[in-house]
Scaffold this active site. Structure first.
Site, short mmCIF file in Angstrom:
data_model
loop_
_atom_site.label_atom_id
_atom_site.label_comp_id
_atom_site.label_asym_id
_atom_site.label_seq_id
_atom_site.Cartn_x
_atom_site.Cartn_y
_atom_site.Cartn_z
N ASP A 195 13.67 -14.54 -0.41
CA ASP A 195 13.68 -13.07 -0.41
C ASP A 195 13.92 -12.53 0.99
OD1 ASP A 195 11.45 -10.38 -1.46
OD2 ASP A 195 13.62 -10.60 -1.48
N LYS A 197 15.35 -10.45 3.79
CA LYS A 197 16.03 -9.16 3.97
C LYS A 197 15.30 -8.44 5.10
CE LYS A 197 13.27 -7.43 0.14
NZ LYS A 197 13.23 -7.00 -1.24
N THR A 235 16.29 -5.16 -3.65
CA THR A 235 17.73 -5.10 -3.41
C THR A 235 18.44 -6.29 -4.03
OG1 THR A 235 19.44 -5.20 -1.73
CG2 THR A 235 17.35 -6.23 -1.17
N GLY A 266 1.72 0.40 6.94
CA GLY A 266 2.90 0.44 6.08
C GLY A 266 2.47 0.21 4.63
N ARG A 267 3.45 0.33 3.76
CA ARG A 267 3.09 0.08 2.35
C ARG A 267 4.12 -0.84 1.74
NH1 ARG A 267 2.50 5.16 -0.21
NH2 ARG A 267 2.30 6.02 1.87
N GLY A 268 3.69 -1.68 0.78
CA GLY A 268 4.66 -2.55 0.09
C GLY A 268 4.69 -2.12 -1.37
N ASN A 304 11.62 -7.66 5.05
CA ASN A 304 10.61 -8.75 5.08
C ASN A 304 10.56 -9.45 6.42
OD1 ASN A 304 9.99 -8.31 2.50
ND2 ASN A 304 11.16 -10.02 1.63
N PHE A 327 3.26 -3.63 -3.70
CA PHE A 327 1.90 -3.82 -4.23
C PHE A 327 0.91 -3.67 -3.09
CE2 PHE A 327 3.02 -5.39 -8.38
CZ PHE A 327 4.26 -5.97 -8.20
N GLY A 328 0.45 -2.46 -2.84
CA GLY A 328 -0.62 -2.34 -1.86
C GLY A 328 -0.15 -1.87 -0.50
N ARG A 329 -1.11 -1.63 0.35
CA ARG A 329 -0.86 -1.06 1.67
C ARG A 329 -1.35 -1.99 2.76
NH1 ARG A 329 -2.34 4.99 1.88
NH2 ARG A 329 -0.68 5.89 0.62
N VAL A 330 -0.84 -1.75 3.98
CA VAL A 330 -1.22 -2.59 5.12
C VAL A 330 -1.91 -1.71 6.15
CG1 VAL A 330 -0.36 -4.18 6.87
CG2 VAL A 330 0.84 -3.96 4.70
N ASP A 353 6.12 -12.05 4.17
CA ASP A 353 6.13 -11.79 2.73
C ASP A 353 6.76 -12.92 1.92
OD1 ASP A 353 6.67 -8.87 0.67
OD2 ASP A 353 6.00 -10.89 0.22
C1 LIG Z 1 3.85 -2.98 8.46
N1 LIG Z 1 3.37 -3.80 9.58
N2 LIG Z 1 3.38 -3.33 10.84
C2 LIG Z 1 2.92 -4.28 11.67
C3 LIG Z 1 2.60 -5.41 10.90
N3 LIG Z 1 2.13 -6.63 11.23
C4 LIG Z 1 1.96 -7.51 10.25
N4 LIG Z 1 2.21 -7.26 8.92
C5 LIG Z 1 2.66 -6.05 8.59
N5 LIG Z 1 2.91 -5.79 7.28
C6 LIG Z 1 2.61 -6.79 6.24
C7 LIG Z 1 3.79 -7.73 6.07
C8 LIG Z 1 3.47 -8.74 5.02
C9 LIG Z 1 3.29 -10.08 5.22
N6 LIG Z 1 3.03 -10.78 4.09
C10 LIG Z 1 3.00 -10.05 3.02
N7 LIG Z 1 2.77 -10.59 1.77
C11 LIG Z 1 2.75 -9.85 0.64
O1 LIG Z 1 2.88 -8.65 0.66
N8 LIG Z 1 2.60 -10.59 -0.49
C12 LIG Z 1 2.61 -10.04 -1.75
C13 LIG Z 1 1.79 -8.96 -2.06
C14 LIG Z 1 1.82 -8.50 -3.37
C15 LIG Z 1 2.65 -9.06 -4.35
C16 LIG Z 1 3.46 -10.12 -3.96
C17 LIG Z 1 4.38 -10.73 -4.99
F1 LIG Z 1 3.69 -11.69 -5.57
F2 LIG Z 1 4.76 -9.80 -5.85
F3 LIG Z 1 5.46 -11.22 -4.42
C18 LIG Z 1 3.45 -10.61 -2.70
S1 LIG Z 1 3.30 -8.41 3.36
C19 LIG Z 1 2.90 -5.08 9.57
#
Ligand SMILES: Cn1ncc2ncnc(NCCc3cnc(NC(=O)Nc4cccc(C(F)(F)F)c4)s3)c21
Length: 274
Positions: free
Chosen positions: A139, A141, A175, A21-23, A144, A25-28, A157
């Protein structure tokens, strides 16, 4: 390692696999530790992107907060490391991914009440644990929250989480539907913001969309301020009562997370799911 010293993990210890998946900031990615074959979800973020987004401190705060939290419904941050250009978060895997996907994929985009009650209980349980550790998630939702293969939730997250009490304005992003009135008005707030968000989340589980959703920021804000909520007729009395107990404009008037976990609608829903 064998001598009980913390081992210095590095990217070389892992084989990177499928993209999960992708957020923002960055990908997983799915990643496997070379010797143990232990599978993790590896979140890879570029330092340059975090610097440009002015979120480095938040990531470090998340790492500090999440490595301390150990709870069955909070996604574990197993370890983290960095190389010259990237930061890596090695996370526990929740194989069913984002709850959001399952909510949108369900008939009428909503869960039945027993399933919603079970999920509401699990989130309330995780949030209560956070509050006991002086952490507010802030946060909450569906994006997350992750789902495991045993249909259990994992709060994830903690990038926006903070130690209580806290009244720093958080830059608005993502959101607005989940913002409590005290944050919309820029007032000081405490951990009861998570109760508000749990009310929005529960509403979205049983209705399929958040209560104040609208197509402009201004109208979302004014709906939140005016507490303009409508409950569809298919909702049970218990469900409306629980959501009404959480969506109180007065933060002191919101029912507690323990009230949620012991609420008759939540308990009846969980009994039906057993
Ligand atoms: C998709 N997927 N499928 C299965 C699966 N199993 C586990 N995890 C997954 N995905 C990851 C979920 C996350 C958990 N913790 C995160 N933490 C984060 O992304 N932190 C973060 C990064 C950059 C900037 C910021 C800030 F500072 F801007 F807030 C905060 S992301 C999965």
């Amino acid at each position: 390692d064998a001598y009980g010293q913390p081992y210095d993990w590095s990217p070389r210890d892992f084989e990177m696999g499928a993209h999960l998946g992708r957020g923002k900031f960055g990908r997983v990615y799915l990643a496997r530790e070379r010797h143990s074959h232990y599978l993790v979800a590896m979140k890879v973020m570029f330092k340059e992107e975090l610097r440009k987004g002015c979120v480095q401190r938040q990531v470090l705060r998340e790492i500090e907060i999440q490595s301390r939290l150990k709870h069955p419904h909070i996604l574990r941050l197993l370890t983290w490391f960095h190389d010259e250009s990237r930061i890596y978060l090695a996370l526990e895997i929740a194989s069913e991914g984002e709850l959001f996907k399952h909510l949108r994929g369900a008939p009428n985009h909503r869960f039945d009440e027993p399933r919603s009650a079970k999920y509401t209980y699990q989130v309330a349980n995780a949030l209560n644990y956070c509050h006991l550790n002086n952490v507010i998630h802030r946060d909450l939702k569906p994006e997350n929250i992750l789902l495991t293969s045993t249909d259990d939730l994992k709060l994830a997250d903690f990038g926006w989480s903070a130690h209580t009490p806290n009244n720093k304005r958080r830059t608005l992003c993502g959101t607005l539907d989940y913002l409590p009135p005290e944050m919309v008005d820029g007032n000081s707030y405490d951990d009861s913001v998570d109760q508000w968000c749990l009310g929005i989340l529960c509403y979205e589980f049983v209705v399929g969309c958040p209560p104040f959703e609208s197509n402009s920021t201004e109208s979302t804000y004014s709906k939140i301020r005016r507490m303009e909520i409508s409950y569809p007729s298919h909702l049970s009395k218990g469900c409306k009562e629980l959501i009404g107990g959480l969506l109180r404009k007065e933060s002191k008037g919101r029912i507690t997370l323990v009230d949620v976990m012991t609420h008759y609608w939540v308990k009846a829903g969980m009994a039906e799911r057993e």
